[in-house]
Design a protein around this motif. Structure first.
Motif, mmCIF file in Angstrom:
data_model
loop_
_atom_site.group_PDB
_atom_site.id
_atom_site.type_symbol
_atom_site.label_atom_id
_atom_site.label_comp_id
_atom_site.label_asym_id
_atom_site.label_seq_id
_atom_site.Cartn_x
_atom_site.Cartn_y
_atom_site.Cartn_z
ATOM 1 N N LEU A 54 0.862 -1.179 0.000
ATOM 2 C CA LEU A 54 0.000 0.000 0.000
ATOM 3 C C LEU A 54 0.903 1.235 0.000
ATOM 4 N N GLU A 55 1.101 1.780 -1.178
ATOM 5 C CA GLU A 55 2.015 2.914 -1.347
ATOM 6 C C GLU A 55 1.489 4.146 -0.615
ATOM 7 N N GLY A 56 2.363 4.790 0.142
ATOM 8 C CA GLY A 56 2.011 6.032 0.816
ATOM 9 C C GLY A 56 1.085 5.875 2.012
ATOM 10 N N VAL A 57 0.811 4.643 2.415
ATOM 11 C CA VAL A 57 -0.079 4.394 3.551
ATOM 12 C C VAL A 57 0.775 4.046 4.760
ATOM 13 N N ARG A 58 0.657 4.849 5.810
ATOM 14 C CA ARG A 58 1.430 4.613 7.035
ATOM 15 C C ARG A 58 0.828 3.490 7.865
ATOM 16 N N GLY A 59 -0.494 3.440 7.902
ATOM 17 C CA GLY A 59 -1.188 2.411 8.664
ATOM 18 C C GLY A 59 -2.604 2.270 8.169
ATOM 19 N N ILE A 60 -3.224 1.165 8.527
ATOM 20 C CA ILE A 60 -4.606 0.932 8.132
ATOM 21 C C ILE A 60 -5.378 0.433 9.354
#
Length: 197
Positions: free
Chosen positions: A170-176
């Motif tokens: 997940l590019e550019g995603v720090r956390g979900i």
């Protein structure tokens, strides 16, 4: 002594026990019990606190404000002590190893024990809709039916078997943040063993 003065004295005597219980439930993931159970636990904490205060009376010089503040200080210390033991399984672990006293843990459920009691690395969440998500669990709820899991370094896992598995970063995603109610199963990935030179 008038009735109101007796009530105030009783509250002053019991208040440190309620403070210790408040500290314990504020710092652990245990669900707050019913009001009756809270009163019983506060009474038990009060017993620990009063015994400690009476022992401390032999070592501390008599000062008016110290005598009034000491039970509250002791309450906080006992609340934190019980919290540390409960959050780290320090009491139940040696009793479990003895295989005589108990088979229980200090954790409130198997869910909490899985995250808190072991060295957790990456996990794979199997969602109820069939998708899989891998990541590092940073936050997890105390209850598997409600709350959310925060995964860092998250990626979608596609395919079955070792040869067909594809990990989609997940590019550019720090956390979900994932609703725990949408999770059907969790895989705990074992840490790779470091080879000794």
């Amino acid at each position: 002594m008038p009735v109101s003065q007796q009530i105030i004295s009783l509250l002053q005597y019991l208040l440190p026990g309620f403070l210790a219980a408040w500290v314990f439930y504020g710092l652990t993931s245990y669900a707050k019990p019913s009001n009756f159970e809270r009163v019983i636990q506060a009474l038990i904490f009060t017993l620990f606190i009063q015994v400690t205060v009476h022992v401390g009376d032999y070592f501390l010089p008599e000062h008016g404000w110290v005598e009034k503040a000491l039970p509250f200080f002791v309450a906080i210390v006992w609340g934190i002590t019980f919290t540390v033991f409960a959050n780290n399984d320090w009491l139940h672990k040696p009793l479990r190893r003895a295989r005589f006293f108990t088979t229980q843990t200090s954790y409130q459920s198997e869910w909490v024990q899985s995250f808190e009691g072991y060295d957790v690395g990456y996990i794979v969440l199997h969602l109820k809709d069939g998708r899989r998500l891998i990541g590092w669990p940073e936050i997890w709820p105390a209850n598997p039916d409600k709350g959310h899991l925060l995964l860092e370094d998250a990626a979608w896992v596609q395919g079955e078997g070792d040869a067909d598995v594809k990990v989609i970063e997940l590019e550019g995603v720090r956390g979900i943040l994932v609703d725990a109610g949408h999770v059907s199963m969790i895989e705990f990935i074992s840490q790779p063993q470091e080879e000794s030179p």
